[in-house]
Enzyme design. Structure first.
Site, PDB file in Angstrom:
ATOM      1  CG  HIS A   1      -6.009   0.233   6.002  1.00 55.90           C
ATOM      2  ND1 HIS A   1      -6.032   1.212   6.848  1.00 55.90           N
ATOM      3  CD2 HIS A   1      -5.197  -0.973   6.649  1.00 55.90           C
ATOM      4  CE1 HIS A   1      -5.433   0.885   8.025  1.00 55.90           C
ATOM      5  NE2 HIS A   1      -5.115  -0.407   8.085  1.00 55.90           N
TER       6      HIS A   1
ATOM      7  CG  HIS B   1      -1.162   1.113  15.221  1.00 51.65           C
ATOM      8  ND1 HIS B   1      -1.119   0.697  13.780  1.00 51.65           N
ATOM      9  CD2 HIS B   1       0.150   1.231  15.471  1.00 51.65           C
ATOM     10  CE1 HIS B   1       0.251   0.640  13.538  1.00 51.65           C
ATOM     11  NE2 HIS B   1       0.841   1.022  14.684  1.00 51.65           N
TER      12      HIS B   1
ATOM     13  CG  HIS C   1      -6.739  -4.193  10.659  1.00 50.91           C
ATOM     14  ND1 HIS C   1      -6.305  -3.857  11.998  1.00 50.91           N
ATOM     15  CD2 HIS C   1      -6.325  -3.430  10.042  1.00 50.91           C
ATOM     16  CE1 HIS C   1      -5.543  -2.611  11.752  1.00 50.91           C
ATOM     17  NE2 HIS C   1      -5.605  -2.256  10.570  1.00 50.91           N
TER      18      HIS C   1
ATOM     19  CE  LYS D   1      -6.176   0.755  14.588  1.00 54.13           C
ATOM     20  NZ  LYS D   1      -5.845   0.476  13.214  1.00 54.13           N
TER      21      LYS D   1
ATOM     22  CG  ASP E   1      -2.802  -3.693   8.927  1.00 53.48           C
ATOM     23  OD1 ASP E   1      -3.723  -2.696   8.415  1.00 53.48           O
ATOM     24  OD2 ASP E   1      -1.645  -3.354   9.470  1.00 53.48           O
TER      25      ASP E   1
ATOM     26  CG  HIS F   1      -1.634  -4.522  13.143  1.00 55.88           C
ATOM     27  ND1 HIS F   1      -1.069  -3.935  14.580  1.00 55.88           N
ATOM     28  CD2 HIS F   1      -2.058  -3.614  12.690  1.00 55.88           C
ATOM     29  CE1 HIS F   1      -1.412  -2.587  14.376  1.00 55.88           C
ATOM     30  NE2 HIS F   1      -2.152  -2.345  13.264  1.00 55.88           N
TER      31      HIS F   1
HETATM   32  O1  DOR Z   1       1.378  -1.164   7.527  1.00 57.17           O
HETATM   33  C1  DOR Z   1       0.540  -0.404   7.729  1.00 57.17           C
HETATM   34  N1  DOR Z   1      -0.286   0.275   6.805  1.00 57.17           N
HETATM   35  N2  DOR Z   1       0.197  -0.513   9.223  1.00 57.17           N
HETATM   36  C2  DOR Z   1      -0.892   0.430   9.555  1.00 57.17           C
HETATM   37  O2  DOR Z   1      -1.341   0.146  10.690  1.00 57.17           O
HETATM   38  C3  DOR Z   1      -1.542   1.271   8.489  1.00 57.17           C
HETATM   39  C4  DOR Z   1      -1.544   0.809   7.201  1.00 57.17           C
HETATM   40  C5  DOR Z   1      -1.946   1.641   6.306  1.00 57.17           C
HETATM   41  O3  DOR Z   1      -2.843   2.337   6.389  1.00 57.17           O
HETATM   42  O4  DOR Z   1      -1.125   2.053   5.258  1.00 57.17           O
HETATM   43 ZN    ZN Z   2      -4.208  -1.250   9.670  1.00 56.79          ZN
END
Ligand code: DOR
Ligand code: ZN
Length: 335
Positions: free
Chosen positions: A15, A133, A13, A96, A241, A168
């Site tokens: 980004h 999520h 997971h 997702k 995450d 998460h």
């Molecule tokens: O804290 C977070 N940031 N939780 C998420 O689910 C997405 C993520 C983000 O993309 O910044």
């Molecule tokens: Zn995330």
């Protein structure tokens, strides 16, 4: 010098964002030691179709040749069975589900789960994993995960062959729900929910770099997460995450949710397991359980972590990482 040699690990997971920043974050992931990363689709614009997915995958592979991105798409009520087939063919391994307004770039998320039942049916048919999520944005902040869990139950009943990951997991109730679910339900665990609580976030001065969704919770929630990880249960595997935001989006009046853990996650995991006399469990948590759940081959090759102090950079590409400027006891050995 104590050291740990493990199979090359996966982070299920992450980004990586888009554009120039994506290249930088993808290279950080490769340098941090990860073999494969499951890349979340909440980019701007989001990953919602086969073309977008292929372009995103190519951009990551070009920027960081050593890193294998595992691709996901954001589930929309408008997706047809043919869209799902094409996404799978383009390389998607998971879709997702973002409840509407639950987190960063989830303003176009799902309001009514029933509206995506035909999409989930198609995902089940094509062997795609459902990543959730798991928060109900209408509930009070601390209760959002707990309030979502009833949906986890109904989804299992409606789609018994669909593999589901509660992303998460952040609470004792969330951990319990996954433990009580079928073997087709698993959870990812982040570094920050494993290590911190809401007191670290806001018990003293506010620490914006610990602000995330789901929000950090109580010591008993953290204890449940730690215990299940230390139990070596294969339903629970690592998904950081890691969610970078530019410094000005974190250190201001409108702090965005997300913690940039990528540069420190392996060293801090080694420290976590070592302090509990459980270094032997780390490899399964980061290199086996997730891969097995997704039905992927295990990585070949190894990485080495060594107990040699390392000072975390204060800034990566205008992004403040977790533990910025601090000295950590473990580091990734240079190969
Ligand atoms: O804290 C977070 N940031 N939780 C998420 O689910 C997405 C993520 C983000 O993309 O910044
Ligand atoms: Zn995330």
């Amino acid at each position: 010098m104590p050291s740990l040699l493990i199979r090359r690990p996966d982070d299920f997971h992450v980004h990586l964002r888009q554009g120039a920043a994506c290249s930088e974050y993808a290279r950080d992931a490769a340098r941090a030691g990860w073999a494969r990363v499951l890349v979340m689709p909440n980019t701007v614009p989001p990953v919602i179709d086969a073309n977008g997915l292929k372009n995103y995958q190519r951009a990551i592979e070009t920027a960081a040749p050593g890193l294998k991105p595992l691709m996901t798409f954001q589930i929309l009520p408008s997706h047809t069975e043919e869209d799902i087939r094409q996404l799978k063919q383009a390389g998607a391994i998971a879709g997702k589900l973002y409840p509407d307004g639950s987190t960063t770039n989830a303003e176009t998320g799902i309001r009514d789960l029933k509206a995506i039942y035909p999409v989930l049916q198609a995902m089940q048919q094509h062997g795609l994993v459902l990543c959730i999520h798991g928060e109900d944005p209408a509930a009070p902040l601390m209760e959002r995960e707990a309030r979502f869990l009833k949906h986890l139950k109904s989804l299992q009943t409606a789609f018994p062959d669909l593999k589901i990951v509660l992303e998460h997991v952040s609470s004792q109730k969330g951990v319990q729900a996954v433990l009580e679910s079928s073997p087709r339900v698993a959870a990812t665990i982040t570094l920050h929910h494993l290590l911190f609580t809401s007191d670290d976030l806001a018990g003293g001065l506010l620490h914006p770099h610990l602000f995330c969704k789901p929000i950090l919770k109580s010591p008993s929630d953290r204890k449940a997460i730690q215990e299940v990880v230390l139990s070596g249960n294969p339903k629970f595997f690592f998904g950081s995450d890691s969610a970078p935001h530019p410094r000005e989006h974190k250190e201001g009046p409108q702090c965005k949710a997300g913690i940039y853990t990528m540069p420190v996650s392996l060293p801090l995991l080694a420290q976590f397991f070592e302090e509990r006399g459980a270094l032997n469990i780390m490899e399964a948590f980061v290199s086996q359980f997730g891969s097995n759940f997704y039905g992927l081959p295990l990585n070949s090759g190894t990485i080495k972590l060594e107990k040699e102090p390392f000072t975390v950079s204060k800034l990566y590409h205008n992004t403040v990482p977790l533990m910025a400027g601090e000295r950590l006891p473990w580091r990734l050995a240079s190969s």
